[in-house]
Every structure is written in structure tokens, then in C-alpha cells.
Design a protein around this motif. Sequence first.
Motif, PDB file in Angstrom:
ATOM      1  N   ASN A 165       0.797  -1.232   0.000  1.00  0.00           N
ATOM      2  CA  ASN A 165       0.000   0.000   0.000  1.00  0.00           C
ATOM      3  C   ASN A 165       0.829   1.281   0.000  1.00  0.00           C
ATOM      4  O   ASN A 165       0.273   2.377   0.109  1.00  0.00           O
ATOM      5  CB  ASN A 165      -0.931   0.024   1.216  1.00  0.00           C
ATOM      6  N   ILE A 166       2.148   1.158  -0.120  1.00  0.00           N
ATOM      7  CA  ILE A 166       2.992   2.353  -0.103  1.00  0.00           C
ATOM      8  C   ILE A 166       2.830   3.129  -1.402  1.00  0.00           C
ATOM      9  O   ILE A 166       3.108   2.625  -2.487  1.00  0.00           O
ATOM     10  CB  ILE A 166       4.480   1.997   0.091  1.00  0.00           C
ATOM     11  N   GLY A 189      16.916   1.201  -5.533  1.00  0.00           N
ATOM     12  CA  GLY A 189      16.008   1.361  -6.665  1.00  0.00           C
ATOM     13  C   GLY A 189      15.290   0.077  -7.022  1.00  0.00           C
ATOM     14  O   GLY A 189      14.077   0.075  -7.258  1.00  0.00           O
ATOM     15  N   LEU A 190      16.023  -1.036  -7.043  1.00  0.00           N
ATOM     16  CA  LEU A 190      15.422  -2.317  -7.398  1.00  0.00           C
ATOM     17  C   LEU A 190      14.410  -2.763  -6.348  1.00  0.00           C
ATOM     18  O   LEU A 190      13.364  -3.331  -6.681  1.00  0.00           O
ATOM     19  CB  LEU A 190      16.518  -3.375  -7.564  1.00  0.00           C
ATOM     20  N   LEU A 191      14.705  -2.512  -5.076  1.00  0.00           N
ATOM     21  CA  LEU A 191      13.774  -2.889  -4.008  1.00  0.00           C
ATOM     22  C   LEU A 191      12.508  -2.040  -4.053  1.00  0.00           C
ATOM     23  O   LEU A 191      11.389  -2.548  -3.910  1.00  0.00           O
ATOM     24  CB  LEU A 191      14.451  -2.757  -2.647  1.00  0.00           C
ATOM     25  N   LEU A 192      12.663  -0.743  -4.279  1.00  0.00           N
ATOM     26  CA  LEU A 192      11.502   0.142  -4.339  1.00  0.00           C
ATOM     27  C   LEU A 192      10.647  -0.120  -5.567  1.00  0.00           C
ATOM     28  O   LEU A 192       9.425   0.050  -5.533  1.00  0.00           O
ATOM     29  CB  LEU A 192      11.953   1.606  -4.328  1.00  0.00           C
ATOM     30  N   LYS A 193      11.274  -0.541  -6.645  1.00  0.00           N
ATOM     31  CA  LYS A 193      10.525  -0.819  -7.870  1.00  0.00           C
ATOM     32  C   LYS A 193       9.514  -1.943  -7.659  1.00  0.00           C
ATOM     33  O   LYS A 193       8.519  -2.048  -8.380  1.00  0.00           O
ATOM     34  CB  LYS A 193      11.491  -1.176  -8.998  1.00  0.00           C
ATOM     35  N   PRO A 218       4.151  -2.193  -5.579  1.00  0.00           N
ATOM     36  CA  PRO A 218       3.196  -2.125  -6.693  1.00  0.00           C
ATOM     37  C   PRO A 218       2.418  -0.819  -6.799  1.00  0.00           C
ATOM     38  O   PRO A 218       1.898  -0.494  -7.859  1.00  0.00           O
ATOM     39  CB  PRO A 218       2.246  -3.295  -6.406  1.00  0.00           C
ATOM     40  N   ARG A 219       2.318  -0.063  -5.717  1.00  0.00           N
ATOM     41  CA  ARG A 219       1.488   1.155  -5.711  1.00  0.00           C
ATOM     42  C   ARG A 219       2.318   2.441  -5.663  1.00  0.00           C
ATOM     43  O   ARG A 219       1.778   3.539  -5.605  1.00  0.00           O
ATOM     44  CB  ARG A 219       0.559   1.096  -4.506  1.00  0.00           C
ATOM     45  N   LEU A 220       3.629   2.302  -5.687  1.00  0.00           N
ATOM     46  CA  LEU A 220       4.520   3.448  -5.491  1.00  0.00           C
ATOM     47  C   LEU A 220       4.404   4.450  -6.635  1.00  0.00           C
ATOM     48  O   LEU A 220       4.473   4.085  -7.807  1.00  0.00           O
ATOM     49  CB  LEU A 220       5.964   2.966  -5.382  1.00  0.00           C
ATOM     50  N   CYS A 221       4.211   5.722  -6.293  1.00  0.00           N
ATOM     51  CA  CYS A 221       4.204   6.758  -7.336  1.00  0.00           C
ATOM     52  C   CYS A 221       5.296   7.800  -7.113  1.00  0.00           C
ATOM     53  O   CYS A 221       5.650   8.518  -8.044  1.00  0.00           O
ATOM     54  CB  CYS A 221       2.844   7.425  -7.446  1.00  0.00           C
ATOM     55  N   MET A 222       5.843   7.875  -5.888  1.00  0.00           N
ATOM     56  CA  MET A 222       6.866   8.893  -5.639  1.00  0.00           C
ATOM     57  C   MET A 222       7.771   8.489  -4.477  1.00  0.00           C
ATOM     58  O   MET A 222       7.320   7.912  -3.494  1.00  0.00           O
ATOM     59  CB  MET A 222       6.212  10.246  -5.331  1.00  0.00           C
ATOM     60  N   VAL A 223       9.061   8.808  -4.621  1.00  0.00           N
ATOM     61  CA  VAL A 223      10.021   8.699  -3.526  1.00  0.00           C
ATOM     62  C   VAL A 223      10.454  10.114  -3.172  1.00  0.00           C
ATOM     63  O   VAL A 223      10.801  10.907  -4.064  1.00  0.00           O
ATOM     64  CB  VAL A 223      11.249   7.854  -3.922  1.00  0.00           C
ATOM     65  N   SER A 274      16.246   3.170 -12.312  1.00  0.00           N
ATOM     66  CA  SER A 274      15.765   1.884 -11.797  1.00  0.00           C
ATOM     67  C   SER A 274      14.283   1.674 -12.093  1.00  0.00           C
ATOM     68  O   SER A 274      13.772   0.570 -11.926  1.00  0.00           O
ATOM     69  CB  SER A 274      15.993   1.799 -10.281  1.00  0.00           C
ATOM     70  N   GLY A 275      13.582   2.737 -12.500  1.00  0.00           N
ATOM     71  CA  GLY A 275      12.164   2.612 -12.820  1.00  0.00           C
ATOM     72  C   GLY A 275      11.248   3.268 -11.820  1.00  0.00           C
ATOM     73  O   GLY A 275      10.027   3.079 -11.881  1.00  0.00           O
ATOM     74  N   ILE A 276      11.786   4.069 -10.862  1.00  0.00           N
ATOM     75  CA  ILE A 276      10.942   4.790  -9.920  1.00  0.00           C
ATOM     76  C   ILE A 276      10.217   5.902 -10.689  1.00  0.00           C
ATOM     77  O   ILE A 276      10.861   6.684 -11.403  1.00  0.00           O
ATOM     78  CB  ILE A 276      11.784   5.399  -8.775  1.00  0.00           C
ATOM     79  N   PRO A 277       8.879   6.011 -10.576  1.00  0.00           N
ATOM     80  CA  PRO A 277       8.144   6.969 -11.405  1.00  0.00           C
ATOM     81  C   PRO A 277       8.529   8.432 -11.196  1.00  0.00           C
ATOM     82  O   PRO A 277       8.621   9.191 -12.154  1.00  0.00           O
ATOM     83  CB  PRO A 277       6.688   6.732 -11.006  1.00  0.00           C
ATOM     84  N   SER A 278       8.737   8.854  -9.935  1.00  0.00           N
ATOM     85  CA  SER A 278       9.079  10.261  -9.696  1.00  0.00           C
ATOM     86  C   SER A 278       9.831  10.400  -8.377  1.00  0.00           C
ATOM     87  O   SER A 278       9.689   9.571  -7.464  1.00  0.00           O
ATOM     88  CB  SER A 278       7.824  11.141  -9.683  1.00  0.00           C
ATOM     89  N   ILE A 279      10.623  11.467  -8.291  1.00  0.00           N
ATOM     90  CA  ILE A 279      11.421  11.760  -7.100  1.00  0.00           C
ATOM     91  C   ILE A 279      11.163  13.197  -6.690  1.00  0.00           C
ATOM     92  O   ILE A 279      11.360  14.129  -7.483  1.00  0.00           O
ATOM     93  CB  ILE A 279      12.941  11.610  -7.363  1.00  0.00           C
TER      94      ILE A 279
END
Length: 267
Positions: free
Chosen positions: A68-69, A102-106, A109-114, A131-136
Motif C-alpha cells: 500500500n505504499i 532502486g530495485l527494491l523500491l521498484k 506495486p502502488r509506489l508513485c513517488m520517492v 531503476s524505474g521509480i516513477p518520480s522523485i
Amino acid sequence: MSLPIIFLACANHFLKRKGKWISLSYLNQEIEELNKELQGLEQATPVKEGDDSEYAYELLTGGKFMENIAIFHLSGKLTNSDKIAFDAGDNVPIELSFEQVGLLLKAFPRLCMVTLNGLATKELVISLLNSGIPSILATTRATASEPKPQETVQKIYQALGSGKSLQTAMDEVVGKEEAEEISTDQEGIQYLSLGYQREDGELPWGLYFKDSFRKILERTLDAPDIITESEPQTQSKQFRFKNGKSMATWKILAIVVGVLMALIAFF
């Protein structure tokens, strides 16, 4: 579906004194204050790392909240290292490389921002985006004369927690003129400015994203869909062109075969 979670944690917040590791109290206080300010959000819930939940390292390596993150928030300090130190709950830092983080955060499933609150570097931002993170959402540690970055971050979270999209939240908190889109010297990486002028060589504060992840700006925290990286337009055109050429070839072959069969039947 459960409310999306804004997970608040610290990173790079350890010092070694007299052979023992201690965590920096002002960083722990930052996330404590932010957690209190964000209680009662309509469409998100803040969760602070600690004894009552999970620590950042536990979460990254398969914790119960990861499904749910929506926002993974890190308050910390800048270092010259190419690694990030996390707390696993025993006051002993565990270091992970930028690539590992990056690989762990990817996998969330619900992540949109770090959010890198105070510890953002150019190298870290680029690595996470690659790594594929949508936004920072990136800030560096402010000087005494500057606004504290968490004040702006808090307002953005509150806008997102009321159902606003990332773009709308940035426009409302920072202002449409200030939150202008700027290209970086890294191909395909853009950012919306947070409006604070930085000295030359310092990372500008802003919301960073890859051009191929542009749809993340339309994302709300409670959106059920997952934002994925889209192929560049040129690649799509090439694919369609090759596909069309292939279909034309098959049509010609079919006509030739049909003529040959007709000739055989005739003779």
C-alpha cells in the motif's frame, strides 16, 4: 481497497561515537512532526517508521506495508557515499547501494513517488529514476536562511492526501509559474521546480521524472492503475512501420501464390 500509505522514515542518520552508533535526533524529530501534521488525511494515511510499525530496511526487504505504499519518504543528510544507510530497528545502520534501493523500491506495486528530503544528490536521483521509480521529490538540507524543505513537502502531501494529482498539488503549493517544467542535462529527465534558487553545482529542488513516465503527473494517490514506463514515440513508430511492411510482404506473397495455383490448375 486500503488507503494508500505515506511511509515516513530516516536515512543516513547515524553517527558513531565511542564505538556505538547513535541516530541523529533532529531527523527523527522531523518525521515525528510530519507524521503528526499529516494525521487525518482524507485519501492517504501516514505511517512513521518505528517500534509500532516497521523500519525502512524491514519494509524494503518485504515488509507488510509495501503493498500500500504510495509515497516512500526519507529524511536524511547528504553524504559523499554511493550508498544509503537504513535502520533495521537495532540502531545499527545497514547500507544499500543506490541500485539496490532502486530495485527494491521498484517492487512496490502502488509506489508513485520517492521523497528525498534533505539528502538528494544528482547521482542518487538519476540512479533511482533509471531503476524505474516513477518520480522523485528532491530537496537538499536547507541553510538557516532558507525555508525548511519539509514545510513545502508537507503541503504537497496534504494536497495529495485530499485527492489532488501530482501536477495539481505542485501547482497549488508552489504556484503554476514557479513549478515550471525544466529539462536537465540528463537525456529524458525533467523536473518541476519547487521555486528555490540554488547555488551553481547544487541539485535544484523539484519533482523529477523521466519523460517516458510523464503520466505520473496525472496520478492521484488512490488511483488503482499502476504507472508504467511507456516506450518512446520513435520506437512505436518504427514498430508500426516494420509491422506494416511485413503485412504488405505477406499480401504480395499471397497474390503470387494465388496466381501460381491458378496457372497450375489451368495447365
